[in-house]
Design an enzyme around this catalytic site. Structure first.
Site, PDB file in Angstrom:
ATOM      1  N   ASN A   7       0.983  -0.923   0.071  1.00 49.39           N
ATOM      2  CA  ASN A   7       0.088   0.024   0.090  1.00 49.39           C
ATOM      3  C   ASN A   7       0.759   1.118  -0.053  1.00 49.39           C
ATOM      4  O   ASN A   7       1.504   1.485   1.149  1.00 49.39           O
ATOM      5  CB  ASN A   7      -0.887  -0.052   1.486  1.00 49.39           C
ATOM      6  CG  ASN A   7      -1.943   1.194   1.279  1.00 49.39           C
ATOM      7  OD1 ASN A   7      -1.895   2.027   0.448  1.00 49.39           O
ATOM      8  ND2 ASN A   7      -2.670   1.080   2.184  1.00 49.39           N
ATOM      9  N   ARG A  88      -2.393  -1.800  -3.671  1.00 47.30           N
ATOM     10  CA  ARG A  88      -3.656  -1.253  -3.085  1.00 47.30           C
ATOM     11  C   ARG A  88      -3.750  -0.005  -3.991  1.00 47.30           C
ATOM     12  O   ARG A  88      -2.908   0.842  -4.156  1.00 47.30           O
ATOM     13  CB  ARG A  88      -3.787  -0.745  -1.612  1.00 47.30           C
ATOM     14  CG  ARG A  88      -4.889  -0.401  -1.398  1.00 47.30           C
ATOM     15  CD  ARG A  88      -4.791   0.554  -0.092  1.00 47.30           C
ATOM     16  NE  ARG A  88      -6.451   1.254  -0.165  1.00 47.30           N
ATOM     17  CZ  ARG A  88      -6.696   2.176   0.490  1.00 47.30           C
ATOM     18  NH1 ARG A  88      -5.715   2.798   1.149  1.00 47.30           N
ATOM     19  NH2 ARG A  88      -7.750   3.025   0.600  1.00 47.30           N
ATOM     20  N   HIS A 177     -12.957   2.049   0.074  1.00 49.06           N
ATOM     21  CA  HIS A 177     -12.785   0.875   1.043  1.00 49.06           C
ATOM     22  C   HIS A 177     -13.524  -0.340   0.747  1.00 49.06           C
ATOM     23  O   HIS A 177     -13.752  -1.123   1.447  1.00 49.06           O
ATOM     24  CB  HIS A 177     -13.620   1.475   2.328  1.00 49.06           C
ATOM     25  CG  HIS A 177     -13.052   2.298   3.081  1.00 49.06           C
ATOM     26  ND1 HIS A 177     -13.963   3.162   3.804  1.00 49.06           N
ATOM     27  CD2 HIS A 177     -11.497   2.982   3.388  1.00 49.06           C
ATOM     28  CE1 HIS A 177     -13.251   4.398   4.538  1.00 49.06           C
ATOM     29  NE2 HIS A 177     -12.016   3.983   4.249  1.00 49.06           N
ATOM     30  N   ARG A 236     -13.132  14.343   8.053  1.00 50.48           N
ATOM     31  CA  ARG A 236     -14.177  14.774   6.892  1.00 50.48           C
ATOM     32  C   ARG A 236     -15.375  14.937   7.243  1.00 50.48           C
ATOM     33  O   ARG A 236     -15.810  14.328   8.342  1.00 50.48           O
ATOM     34  CB  ARG A 236     -13.836  13.570   5.807  1.00 50.48           C
ATOM     35  CG  ARG A 236     -12.620  13.602   5.317  1.00 50.48           C
ATOM     36  CD  ARG A 236     -12.768  12.260   4.218  1.00 50.48           C
ATOM     37  NE  ARG A 236     -11.432  11.826   4.070  1.00 50.48           N
ATOM     38  CZ  ARG A 236     -11.156  10.610   3.801  1.00 50.48           C
ATOM     39  NH1 ARG A 236     -12.159   9.579   3.829  1.00 50.48           N
ATOM     40  NH2 ARG A 236      -9.738  10.066   3.598  1.00 50.48           N
ATOM     41  N   GLU A 379      -7.334  -6.155   4.819  1.00 43.67           N
ATOM     42  CA  GLU A 379      -7.170  -5.580   3.228  1.00 43.67           C
ATOM     43  C   GLU A 379      -5.769  -6.198   2.706  1.00 43.67           C
ATOM     44  O   GLU A 379      -6.130  -6.443   1.568  1.00 43.67           O
ATOM     45  CB  GLU A 379      -7.343  -3.942   2.985  1.00 43.67           C
ATOM     46  CG  GLU A 379      -8.747  -3.449   3.379  1.00 43.67           C
ATOM     47  CD  GLU A 379      -8.647  -1.990   4.009  1.00 43.67           C
ATOM     48  OE1 GLU A 379      -8.168  -1.895   5.170  1.00 43.67           O
ATOM     49  OE2 GLU A 379      -8.856  -1.127   2.961  1.00 43.67           O
TER      50      GLU A 379
END
Ligand code: AMP
Length: 392
Positions: A7, A88, A177, A236, A379
């Protein structure tokens, strides 16, 4: 077979090396502050964590150091043992609904979709190019965050804006996601022992998104064109009245970049509490009676409850609700507030079972209308699994 899961961020590189198909993690770690001063890396091997300072001018250098560490620690004898690398990647547009082997076309498409993920796609491309230079013989794959959401119907992915915004500029909901939502929705189906399920997956970490998954396929998700949609997050705002944007720009004279920064980095839990974007700090603030922390948490939870309720209705009920990622896996109080807020649907928490962190657990009571689970996401493993499949 050894498969590396990667990643890459603009100044970081996370990795996990797996022995597949056993799914055994051989070594993991992260390179940080790549291209800036004081760079360093940490590696985890045999339960031990080692931190080292190193000059890291670019991602290629990070991969070269990684190869040396793998050889020095006798994880591999030579670079060729790493047969494949899964990357990723965030934005795959409408084209990529599954993991693919990277070729020139894939890279060009990632560049094309970069305006939709200006921080993430260029960083992933940098990581891919560096990996290609260092691991010359390895198969490289792109695992897109958006891919799992490609099964959404246009009723759910279209925005009620002029249609040509979609055809000309690609304005639609893509979701994020996806690799995490896919991992936990596969796992919950294993736990439930069937595939014909209706599941609401709540990936609640620093970023957060909720998905509605029917028979293993995503039918709706809370993130949108960008990751700043849906529920309120650490920093956010998520869904807001979009006219706030031109209103504040006119009032303050902020540029588009500045307001985008405020809405992504200075809003959410941080914006309301003025304390932190981290749930743990908000929980501490609540304990001392900080009213803004209480308000921030209540707003945060309210929005998650609303999305769960919306998807419950959209799916015509639910078999399970899954909590995952940093907050979902670890915050006992946030999970309690969410599940208690779903009482009208007959959903009930088992407080004792909910008293857990970071481990798979059924947390709803026996008489709950919907089963609620904590399932730690993985992940990296999903990336390794997809990549392994493509080596066959
Ligand atoms: P993630 O983005 O999935 O890595 O999640 C990171 C977030 O998880 C942090 O910013 C915290 O808000 C939250 N988190 C991690 N551990 C805990 C904990 N023990 N209690 C509450 N929140 C936590």
């Amino acid at each position: 077979m050894k498969i590396l899961s990667v990643n890459a961020g603009s100044s970081s590189l996370k990795f996990q090396l797996y022995e597949m198909p056993e799914e055994q993690v051989l070594i993991s770690g992260v390179f940080e502050r790549i291209g800036i001063d004081n760079s360093f890396y940490t590696i985890k091997l045999n339960g031990e964590k080692i931190k080292k300072e190193a000059d890291l001018p670019d991602h290629k250098k990070a991969f070269e150091i990684l190869v040396n560490e793998l050889i020095d620690n006798k994880v591999i004898a030579s670079c060729d043992e790493v047969k494949a690398i899964g990357h990723r990647t965030v934005q795959g547009g409408e084209k990529y609904d599954h993991t693919v082997v990277i070729d020139e076309d894939v890279i060009n498409d990632m560049i094309k979709y970069s305006p939709l993920a200006p921080l993430h796609n260029p960083a992933a491309i940098t990581g891919i190019k560096a990996a290609q230079e260092v691991f010359k013989g390895a198969l490289q794959t792109a695992v897109f965050d958006t891919a799992f959401h490609a099964t959404m119907d246009e009723v759910n992915y279209m925005y009620p804006v002029p249609y040509e915004w979609y055809t000309k500029y690609g304005v639609r909901k893509y979701g994020m996601h996806g690799t995490s939502h896919r991992f936990v929705s596969m796992r919950i189906n294993q736990i439930l022992g069937r595939e014909d399920t209706k599941v609401i997956t709540c990936h609640i970490g620093n970023g957060a998104s909720i998905s509605a998954v029917v028979n293993g396929k995503c039918i709706d998700t809370s993130m949108g064109l960008t990751p700043n949609a849906g529920v309120m997050m650490g920093s956010r705002c998520g869904d807001i009245d979009c006219s706030i944007v031109p209103y504040i720009m006119e009032q303050t004279g902020m540029t588009t970049k500045e307001i985008d920064n405020e809405l992504n980095k200075k809003s959410g839990l941080l914006g309301i509490s003025g304390v932190s974007s981290d749930s743990r700090d908000i929980e501490d603030g609540i304990k001392t009676g900080n009213e803004k922390c209480i308000l921030a948490q209540d707003m945060y939870v309210r929005r998650i409850i609303n999305y769960i309720a919306m998807y419950y209705v959209e799916m015509g009920g639910a078999d399970a609700i899954v909590f995952t990622a940093g907050v979902g896996e670890n915050s006992i109080s946030t999970r309690k507030q969410i599940v208690d807020g779903l009482a009208a649907l007959g959903i009930k928490l088992d407080d004792e079972a909910n008293n857990c962190r970071g481990k798979e657990n059924l947390i709803s009571s026996e008489d709950s209308s919907v089963k609620c689970y904590v399932i730690p996401t993985d992940e990296e493993l999903m990336i390794a699994r997809d990549t392994y499949e493509l080596t066959k």
